[in-house]
Design an enzyme around this catalytic site. Structure first.
Site, mmCIF file in Angstrom:
data_model
loop_
_atom_site.group_PDB
_atom_site.id
_atom_site.type_symbol
_atom_site.label_atom_id
_atom_site.label_comp_id
_atom_site.label_asym_id
_atom_site.label_seq_id
_atom_site.Cartn_x
_atom_site.Cartn_y
_atom_site.Cartn_z
ATOM 1 N N ARG A 50 0.869 -0.824 0.281
ATOM 2 C CA ARG A 50 0.117 0.446 0.249
ATOM 3 C C ARG A 50 1.093 1.695 0.099
ATOM 4 O O ARG A 50 0.068 2.568 -0.214
ATOM 5 C CB ARG A 50 -0.850 0.373 1.642
ATOM 6 C CG ARG A 50 -1.781 1.174 1.671
ATOM 7 C CD ARG A 50 -3.455 1.073 2.007
ATOM 8 N NE ARG A 50 -2.997 -0.191 2.888
ATOM 9 C CZ ARG A 50 -3.178 -0.319 4.443
ATOM 10 N NH1 ARG A 50 -2.438 1.050 4.816
ATOM 11 N NH2 ARG A 50 -2.996 -0.740 5.408
ATOM 12 N N TYR A 103 -15.661 18.938 -12.638
ATOM 13 C CA TYR A 103 -16.562 17.809 -12.929
ATOM 14 C C TYR A 103 -17.438 17.538 -11.939
ATOM 15 O O TYR A 103 -17.254 17.724 -10.599
ATOM 16 C CB TYR A 103 -14.623 17.004 -13.364
ATOM 17 C CG TYR A 103 -15.410 15.837 -14.009
ATOM 18 C CD1 TYR A 103 -15.661 15.531 -14.197
ATOM 19 C CD2 TYR A 103 -15.404 14.563 -12.092
ATOM 20 C CE1 TYR A 103 -15.463 13.948 -14.741
ATOM 21 C CE2 TYR A 103 -14.856 13.256 -12.442
ATOM 22 C CZ TYR A 103 -15.214 12.778 -13.360
ATOM 23 O OH TYR A 103 -15.449 11.307 -13.984
ATOM 24 N N ASP A 176 -8.022 21.200 -10.913
ATOM 25 C CA ASP A 176 -7.969 19.709 -11.416
ATOM 26 C C ASP A 176 -7.751 19.979 -12.606
ATOM 27 O O ASP A 176 -7.915 20.663 -13.122
ATOM 28 C CB ASP A 176 -9.277 19.669 -12.212
ATOM 29 C CG ASP A 176 -10.123 17.980 -12.326
ATOM 30 O OD1 ASP A 176 -8.938 17.930 -13.064
ATOM 31 O OD2 ASP A 176 -10.710 17.174 -12.002
ATOM 32 N N LYS A 201 -7.015 9.638 -17.414
ATOM 33 C CA LYS A 201 -7.356 10.472 -19.564
ATOM 34 C C LYS A 201 -5.817 10.218 -20.233
ATOM 35 O O LYS A 201 -6.181 9.566 -21.151
ATOM 36 C CB LYS A 201 -7.783 11.445 -19.227
ATOM 37 C CG LYS A 201 -8.740 11.895 -18.473
ATOM 38 C CD LYS A 201 -10.091 11.659 -19.220
ATOM 39 C CE LYS A 201 -11.817 10.991 -18.126
ATOM 40 N NZ LYS A 201 -11.392 12.331 -16.729
HETATM 41 C C1 PLP Z 1 -12.640 11.300 -15.965
HETATM 42 C C2 PLP Z 1 -12.339 13.315 -15.141
HETATM 43 C C3 PLP Z 1 -11.957 13.115 -13.285
HETATM 44 C C4 PLP Z 1 -12.046 11.854 -13.154
HETATM 45 O O1 PLP Z 1 -11.014 10.367 -13.288
HETATM 46 P P1 PLP Z 1 -11.860 9.204 -13.426
HETATM 47 O O2 PLP Z 1 -10.341 8.977 -13.053
HETATM 48 O O3 PLP Z 1 -12.387 8.920 -13.727
HETATM 49 O O4 PLP Z 1 -12.208 8.873 -11.616
HETATM 50 C C5 PLP Z 1 -11.935 14.720 -12.682
HETATM 51 N N1 PLP Z 1 -11.687 14.881 -13.614
HETATM 52 C C6 PLP Z 1 -12.089 15.613 -14.783
HETATM 53 C C7 PLP Z 1 -12.254 16.776 -15.295
HETATM 54 C C8 PLP Z 1 -12.214 14.143 -15.091
HETATM 55 O O5 PLP Z 1 -12.380 14.613 -16.688
#
Ligand code: PLP
Length: 382
Positions: A50, A103, A176, A201
């Site tokens: 972990r 988001y 973010d 992403k």
């Molecule tokens: C997809 C996304 C997230 C969340 O990511 P996950 O890996 O799907 O939990 C957070 N912020 C933004 C801007 C996103 O597009």
């Protein structure tokens, strides 16, 4: 060293792995020690699964380098990175300021779990000015949450001014940075304390793994690290490996996503069926000047508002696309199209565009083919 060189070399230690270019996938729960005293004193490169392995550490070090962070913590998903960053500062009776363009699942967390724990979340207009933000900050405000461009609607914030205003009041900021993806934007260079990534992403980049990363400056690293330990936040071995692999081609992929995205966006802008293309790199974007000042580029994700007589026609347009897939997420090598309804989500601001909003992710296909696919799609709106 230049960024492309660092993307190639940061966090790599081939000599540790008998010369292998990439770190092996360490599948670890138990780590055994030769001496009990080493275990008791936590002496060793690995302590327990972990707490990280050479595979996860390679990713964390490379991303810290790209983001200019003191420490990066790997999490099971982007949303897990968001919740870890928020819980690092949340307290009962605390006040959390969140951009109205955040988001959408962030709002579920704030209005759900965090509200249950006694946190009040206040949403603010992403176009707020520093003075306005200062006025919203209370003695009990524990964090300001920024996202730029905003999810679905792509507003650009005056990040340096907002981060400075929060810092002047002693309140940390988190950003973010999934769209800027550690390459086109580095929040910590603009006065932000924490950059949060849905590495799912672009960092992974191939639509085949979930990963979140919290990148912290010196002032926030301890709070975030302790919270991650207490929550049991961890990332899978295979996922860490795939993120590492994706990361090494991040900049080349992003540059091509940018080129293709702008080509498709410009073409769409000339179409009579299109009311508005919402792409920060286009001169027509209301915040284009801010984007140009702060960002080094634009990824492949943007919005298009189309004039459509009915939902049925919109469905026919999207369902018939051959190269654009329909599905959640983005940042992989392939193109995607989704419908979006910000008017149902926003509370501090209103979404007043007439028509249907489509979110496009432009992938690495040849833009000529993508344009032909969209051209046939727009014809189905007639
Ligand atoms: C997809 C996304 C997230 C969340 O990511 P996950 O890996 O799907 O939990 C957070 N912020 C933004 C801007 C996103 O597009």
């Amino acid at each position: 060293m230049e960024r492309d060189t660092r993307i190639t070399h940061a966090g790599r230690r081939p000599r540790d792995y008998k010369g292998a270019v990439n770190p092996p996938v360490y599948r670890v729960s138990t780590v055994t020690f030769e001496h009990i005293e080493d275990f008791e004193n936590r002496r060793g490169e690995m302590i327990y699964g972990r707490f990280g392995t050479p595979t996860t550490r390679a990713v964390a070090e490379a991303v810290s380098d790209l983001e200019g962070a003191a420490e990066s913590v790997l999490c099971s998903s982007g949303l897990n990175a968001i919740s870890t960053a928020m819980l690092a500062f949340a307290k009962p009776g605390g006040h959390l300021l969140v951009s109205d363009s955040a988001y959408w699942p962030v709002r579920k967390l704030c209005d759900g779990l965090l509200a249950r724990l006694g946190v009040e979340t206040e949403y603010f207009d992403p176009h707020i000015e520093a003075d306005g933000l200062t006025r919203l900050i209370r003695p009990e405000t524990f964090l300001v949450w920024l996202e730029s461009p905003g999810s679905l609607t792509f507003e650009i914030m005056d990040t340096p001014a907002l981060a400075a205003a929060a810092r002047a009041k002693g309140v940390p900021t988190a950003f973010d940075n999934t769209w800027g993806a550690s390459h086109f934007f580095r929040p910590l260079e603009h006065g932000v304390d924490i950059s949060v990534l849905a590495a799912t992403k672009y960092h992974v980049g191939h639509s085949d793994a979930m990963m979140g990363i919290v990148c912290c400056n010196e002032a926030t690293r301890e709070a975030v690290r302790q919270t991650a330990i207490q929550l049991g936040v961890t990332a899978g071995a295979e996922e860490a490996y795939l993120t590492h692999r994706g990361l090494r081609t991040l900049s080349v992929r992003l540059e091509r996503h940018q080129k293709n995205g702008i080509a498709v966006a410009r073409w769409l802008e000339g179409r009579p069926e299109v009311a508005r293309v919402i792409h920060p790199a286009l001169e027509s974007h209301p915040d284009h000047a801010l984007w140009k000042r702060d960002f080094d580029g634009a990824c492949g994700l943007f919005g298009v508002v189309v004039k459509v007589a009915s939902k049925e026609k919109l469905v026919a347009m999207i369902d018939g696309l051959e190269l654009f897939g329909v599905g959640a997420s983005w940042g992989g090598y392939e193109s995607l199209a989704l419908t979006a309804y910000p008017e149902k989500i926003r509370t501090a601001t209103r979404w007043e565009d007439e028509g249907f909003l489509i979110r496009l992710h432009v992938g690495l296909e040849d833009p000529k083919d993508l344009i032909a696919d969209l051209e046939a799609g727009l014809a189905r709106l007639a």
